[in-house]
Design a protein around this motif. Structure first.
Motif, PDB file in Angstrom:
ATOM      1  N   THR A  64       0.517  -0.779  -4.530  1.00 14.30           N
ATOM      2  CA  THR A  64       1.865  -0.670  -3.984  1.00 14.30           C
ATOM      3  C   THR A  64       2.819  -0.315  -5.119  1.00 14.30           C
ATOM      4  N   ALA A 118      -5.088   1.644  -3.875  1.00 19.54           N
ATOM      5  CA  ALA A 118      -4.224   0.984  -2.889  1.00 19.54           C
ATOM      6  C   ALA A 118      -3.104   0.199  -3.563  1.00 19.54           C
ATOM      7  N   ASN A 155      -1.905   5.045  -6.322  1.00 13.60           N
ATOM      8  CA  ASN A 155      -1.608   4.549  -4.983  1.00 13.60           C
ATOM      9  C   ASN A 155      -2.755   4.836  -4.015  1.00 13.60           C
ATOM     10  N   ARG A 156      -3.296   6.045  -4.073  1.00  9.31           N
ATOM     11  CA  ARG A 156      -4.344   6.456  -3.125  1.00  9.31           C
ATOM     12  C   ARG A 156      -5.679   5.774  -3.406  1.00  9.31           C
ATOM     13  N   GLY A 195       0.765  -1.230   0.000  1.00  9.45           N
ATOM     14  CA  GLY A 195       0.000   0.000   0.000  1.00  9.45           C
ATOM     15  C   GLY A 195       0.798   1.282   0.000  1.00  9.45           C
ATOM     16  N   GLU A 196       2.127   1.199  -0.019  1.00 11.99           N
ATOM     17  CA  GLU A 196       2.934   2.414   0.045  1.00 11.99           C
ATOM     18  C   GLU A 196       3.576   2.739  -1.296  1.00 11.99           C
ATOM     19  N   ARG A 243      -0.145  -6.387  -8.261  1.00 12.16           N
ATOM     20  CA  ARG A 243      -0.193  -5.994  -6.849  1.00 12.16           C
ATOM     21  C   ARG A 243       0.937  -5.035  -6.528  1.00 12.16           C
TER      22      ARG A 243
END
Length: 243
Positions: free
Chosen positions: A186, A184, A180-181, A27-28, A153
Motif C-alpha cells: 500500500t 501488494a 505495489n503490483r 493494496g492501492e 505495510r
C-alpha cells in the motif's frame, strides 16, 4: 488501512492543515497532488507524529495512532521516504540499508537486502560506497530501499521525483508500480509531478492551501479540465518523454 479524519496541524501559530479528510485503502496507490506549499509534506509528517495533529485523528487499521511517538508508528508498519531523501551521506549504502531494519527482527535482513537489490540493482555494486557520493536517482533508490527494509505495510513517499532527470523519474515510477503490483504494498504518494503521479494512482486527491478540494480515480483527475489547466499543461512530454 489509513484514515485521516478532520486533521488540523501546523507549526506554532501557523496552521498548515485545515480539517483534512483522506483515506488510503489496503493494496492501492493513493496519490495526493498539489502545488508547493499546499500542505502535502505536512500531512505525511503529521501521520508520522511530527508535527502533532491539533485536532482530528489518524487511524491505522482502526487503531488511533494520532498521539503515538514516531518510533511507535514506525513499528506499526508505516515507513516514510521523506522529501529530499535524507539518507546518511557519510555512511555506506549497506549501512544506510541496515538503518532501515533497526525495528525489525535481524533474521529477516539478508532476505530483505536481497529483495531490495533485485528492485534496485544499481545499488548492489555500491554497497561499500558512501551514500553521499551516489547520484540523485541512486540516493532516491537508497531511501526507498531503506524504507522497504523496515517491512512496512504502508509506504509514504514524499516527492520521489524531486530533482531527478526525466528518464530516472520514469524509472522510479516504474519501481513504485512494481512494488505495489508484485508485493501488494500500500502506497501513499505525494507529488508535484501530477502527470506521473496520477497515471500511477488507483485513487487521487488534490490539495489546495491545506485542504482537500477534489477527489477521484487517477484516470478521472487526469481527464479533468480543471486539473489539466492547473497541474498538467506541458507536463506529460516533460515527465514521460516524447508524446
Amino acid at each position: 488501512m489509513l484514515s485521516v479524519q478532520g486533521v488540523h496541524a501546523g507549526y506554532g501559530r501557523i496552521e498548515a492543515l485545515h480539517g483534512v479528510d483522506i483515506d488510503v485503502r489496503a493494496g492501492e496507490i493513493m496519490t495526493l497532488v498539489g502545488a508547493n506549499g499546499a500542505g502535502k509534506t505536512t500531512l505525511l509528517m503529521t501521520i508520522c507524529g511530527r508535527p502533532r495533529a491539533t485536532q482530528g485523528r489518524i487511524l491505522l487499521d482502526g487503531e488511533d495512532i494520532t498521539d503515538l511517538e514516531t518510533y511507535e508508528i514506525a513499528r506499526r508498519g508505516i515507513a516514510h521516504v521523506p522529501e529530499g531523501r535524507h539518507i546518511f551521506p557519510r555512511m555506506t549504502v549497506l549501512e544506510n540499508l541496515q538503518m532501515g531494519g533497526y525495528a525489525v527482527d535481524p533474521k529477516y535482513f539478508s532476505s530483505d537486502l536481497e529483495r531490495v537489490l533485485v528492485l534496485f540493482p544499481q545499488l548492489k555494486p555500491r554497497l561499500a560506497q558512501r551514500g553521499g557520493t551516489l547520484s540523485g536517482g541512486e540516493q532516491q533508490m537508497l531511501a526507498m530501499g531503506r524504507a522497504l527494509i523496515s517491512r512496512p505495510r504502508l509506504l509514504l513517499l514524499d516527492e520521489p521525483s524531486l530533482g531527478l532527470a526525466p528518464l530516472i523519474v520514469r524509472q522510479v515510477f516504474e519501481i513504485i508500480a512494481a512494488i505495489n503490483r508484485d508485493e501488494a504494498m500500500t502506497i501513499f504518494l505525494i507529488e508535484q509531478n501530477a502527470f506521473q503521479a496520477l497515471k500511477a494512482a488507483h485513487r487521487a486527491a488534490i490539495m489546495v492551501n491545506g485542504s482537500i478540494n477534489l477527489r477521484g480515480t487517477g484516470a478521472e483527475l487526469l481527464a479533468d479540465p480543471a486539473v489539466q489547466a492547473a497541474y498538467l499543461e506541458g507536463a506529460a512530454p516533460a515527465a514521460g518523454g516524447p508524446p
